[in-house]
Design an enzyme around this catalytic site. Structure first.
Site, PDB file in Angstrom:
ATOM      1  N   THR A 135       0.937  -1.195   0.058  1.00  0.00           N
ATOM      2  CA  THR A 135      -0.081  -0.098   0.000  1.00  0.00           C
ATOM      3  C   THR A 135       0.995   1.378  -0.065  1.00  0.00           C
ATOM      4  OG1 THR A 135      -2.033  -1.210   1.101  1.00  0.00           O
ATOM      5  CG2 THR A 135      -1.690   1.068   1.370  1.00  0.00           C
TER       6      THR A 135
ATOM      7  N   TYR B 215      -8.210   0.581  -3.391  1.00  0.00           N
ATOM      8  CA  TYR B 215      -7.221   1.101  -4.156  1.00  0.00           C
ATOM      9  C   TYR B 215      -6.359  -0.201  -4.619  1.00  0.00           C
ATOM     10  CZ  TYR B 215      -4.723   0.136   0.092  1.00  0.00           C
ATOM     11  OH  TYR B 215      -4.436  -0.819   1.040  1.00  0.00           O
TER      12      TYR B 215
ATOM     13  N   SER C 144       1.492  -7.638  -0.419  1.00  0.00           N
ATOM     14  CA  SER C 144       2.180  -8.636   0.278  1.00  0.00           C
ATOM     15  C   SER C 144       1.459  -9.776   0.668  1.00  0.00           C
ATOM     16  CB  SER C 144       2.804  -7.903   1.552  1.00  0.00           C
ATOM     17  OG  SER C 144       1.660  -7.745   2.560  1.00  0.00           O
TER      18      SER C 144
ATOM     19  N   ASP D 213       0.147  -6.567   5.151  1.00  0.00           N
ATOM     20  CA  ASP D 213      -0.490  -7.756   5.525  1.00  0.00           C
ATOM     21  C   ASP D 213       0.471  -8.975   5.807  1.00  0.00           C
ATOM     22  OD1 ASP D 213      -2.742  -6.537   4.765  1.00  0.00           O
ATOM     23  OD2 ASP D 213      -2.985  -7.789   2.839  1.00  0.00           O
TER      24      ASP D 213
ATOM     25  N   GLU E 193      -0.502 -29.260  27.284  1.00  0.00           N
ATOM     26  CA  GLU E 193      -1.787 -29.658  26.590  1.00  0.00           C
ATOM     27  C   GLU E 193      -1.492 -30.924  25.678  1.00  0.00           C
ATOM     28  OE1 GLU E 193      -4.954 -29.258  26.826  1.00  0.00           O
ATOM     29  OE2 GLU E 193      -4.833 -27.314  28.047  1.00  0.00           O
TER      30      GLU E 193
HETATM   31  N1  ASP Z   1      -2.753  -5.668   0.970  1.00  0.00           N
HETATM   32  C1  ASP Z   1      -1.727  -4.707   1.324  1.00  0.00           C
HETATM   33  C2  ASP Z   1      -0.498  -5.469   1.108  1.00  0.00           C
HETATM   34  O1  ASP Z   1      -0.287  -5.818   2.267  1.00  0.00           O
HETATM   35  C3  ASP Z   1      -1.966  -3.907   2.493  1.00  0.00           C
HETATM   36  C4  ASP Z   1      -0.996  -2.933   2.714  1.00  0.00           C
HETATM   37  O2  ASP Z   1       0.084  -2.952   2.313  1.00  0.00           O
HETATM   38  O3  ASP Z   1      -1.444  -2.228   3.761  1.00  0.00           O
HETATM   39  O4  ASP Z   1       0.197  -5.300   0.238  1.00  0.00           O
END
Ligand code: ASP
Length: 356
Positions: free
Chosen positions: A39, A53, A86, A120, A313
């Site tokens: 992102t 986006y 990611s 992610d 456990e």
């Molecule tokens: N889906 C995106 C990624 O991990 C989310 C982010 O970057 O915040 O690339």
């Protein structure tokens, strides 16, 4: 001009020079930004688009250009290692990234590395690097929760702070760091805790390591676990990693997914078990069959905090299982993959889980 006058003039010239000398580029730390997407490199249709986006659009040079303040705090250059969201991260990209980081950090003219990354799986990449980077120089993994086009985008300030951190003396020897939202976290401990807010990264219960404030890194604690140059893992000659899969624990679970993983060649299974890594009665035969085939079984927990107690456990000594200590399942998978590049001995693997 007599000699006395000459020396007064030259002393004055030196004083003026000292007062007005701009910060020389040579004085700034040399930081390389390795971009992988996410992102932080994402773009949306409008300034208010904060979901829906597209991640991984901006190239590294554009990202650097968009934060001109970086030039004041470091000699920065960028390389594009990948351009992906990611959630699509792979072992192959990890190996490529780790090898490039190790090459760069071996150079005298590189003081630190920033990896830009989607949020992610940022905790997974950071922990992988924490185990395989062979240097005490800083490596900072950074992302953002809002795309670059958003009103109040968090990418530029996060990148700016990450570059300062990667060039700082304070970050040397602290292991791989994940820094967003003015907070510095240890790779082993950090986790994403909210699907969408800017303060999503947490080190639950144990707490983050410090803050970024006023262009400086402020540390208050450190992870006690071995990392980077102090680990026994070496990826320099590896082109792939052993397959390890995660089996999620829940009421009414059965062995279908786990058997499929083993059928697909998994050499290790990490159970993200309920509670203290408890094993359902109907799963115990599947785990025993796995051990019979030489597949390593690691009990971790889906709870998110706490130590999975050895011989708690399950009778781990008798069943020849390994416990994950405090590692969540996604990080236990990474440590187990690397462990399997060295050994299949469960005692040796258990020692690694108590060391890293
Ligand atoms: N889906 C995106 C990624 O991990 C989310 C982010 O970057 O915040 O690339």
């Amino acid at each position: 001009m007599n000699n006395r006058l000459k020396s007064v003039i030259s002393a004055a010239a030196i004083a003026v020079g000292l007062c007005f000398a701009p910060v020389q580029a040579a004085d700034l730390p040399h930081v390389v930004i390795l971009a992988t997407g996410g992102t932080i490199a994402g773009t949306g249709a409008t300034s208010t688009t904060t979901v829906g986006y597209t991640a991984a659009k901006l190239g590294v040079d554009k990202m650097i250009e968009s934060v001109p303040e970086l030039q004041k705090v470091a000699e920065v250059r960028g390389e594009q290692v990948a351009q992906i969201a990611s959630e699509s991260m792979t072992n192959e990209v990890w190996l490529k990234l780790a090898k490039r980081i190790n090459q760069l950090l071996a150079q005298k003219d590189v003081d630190g590395i920033v990896v830009t990354h989607g949020t992610d799986t940022i905790e997974e990449t950071a922990y992988f690097l924490d185990l395989v980077v062979k240097s005490k120089k800083p490596v900072v993994v950074v992302g953002s929760m809002r795309p670059s086009t958003a009103i109040s985008a968090d990418g530029p300030i996060n990148l700016y702070n990450a570059v300062i951190l990667a060039g700082s003396k304070e970050a040397v020897g602290k292991g791989v760091l994940v820094a967003l939202n003015d907070q510095i976290n240890a790779a082993r401990e950090v986790t994403k805790s909210n699907t969408s807010t800017a303060d999503t990264f947490r080190t639950p219960e144990l707490g983050f390591l410090g803050y970024m404030q006023d262009n400086k890194a402020h540390f208050y604690r450190m992870s006690t676990r071995k990392n980077t140059a102090d680990t026994e893992f070496d990826v320099s000659k590896l082109s792939s990693l052993p397959r390890v899969d995660i089996v999620y624990g829940y009421a009414n679970m059965d062995r279908v997914a786990m058997d499929a993983d083993i059928g697909a060649g998994a050499q290790g299974i990490v159970q993200a078990g309920v509670g203290d890594g408890s094993v359902a009665a109907q799963m115990m035969p599947a785990f025993r069959d796995a051990r019979q085939k030489g597949v390593i079984v690691v009990r971790s927990s889906r709870v998110g905090n706490g130590i999975v107690a050895r011989n708690g456990e399950a009778n781990d000594d008798k069943e020849d299982f390994v416990v994950s200590d405090t590692l969540n399942a996604q990080k236990a998978r990474i440590l187990l993959m690397l462990a399997l590049t060295k050994t299949h001995d469960t005692q040796a693997i258990q020692r690694m889980f108590y060391t890293y």
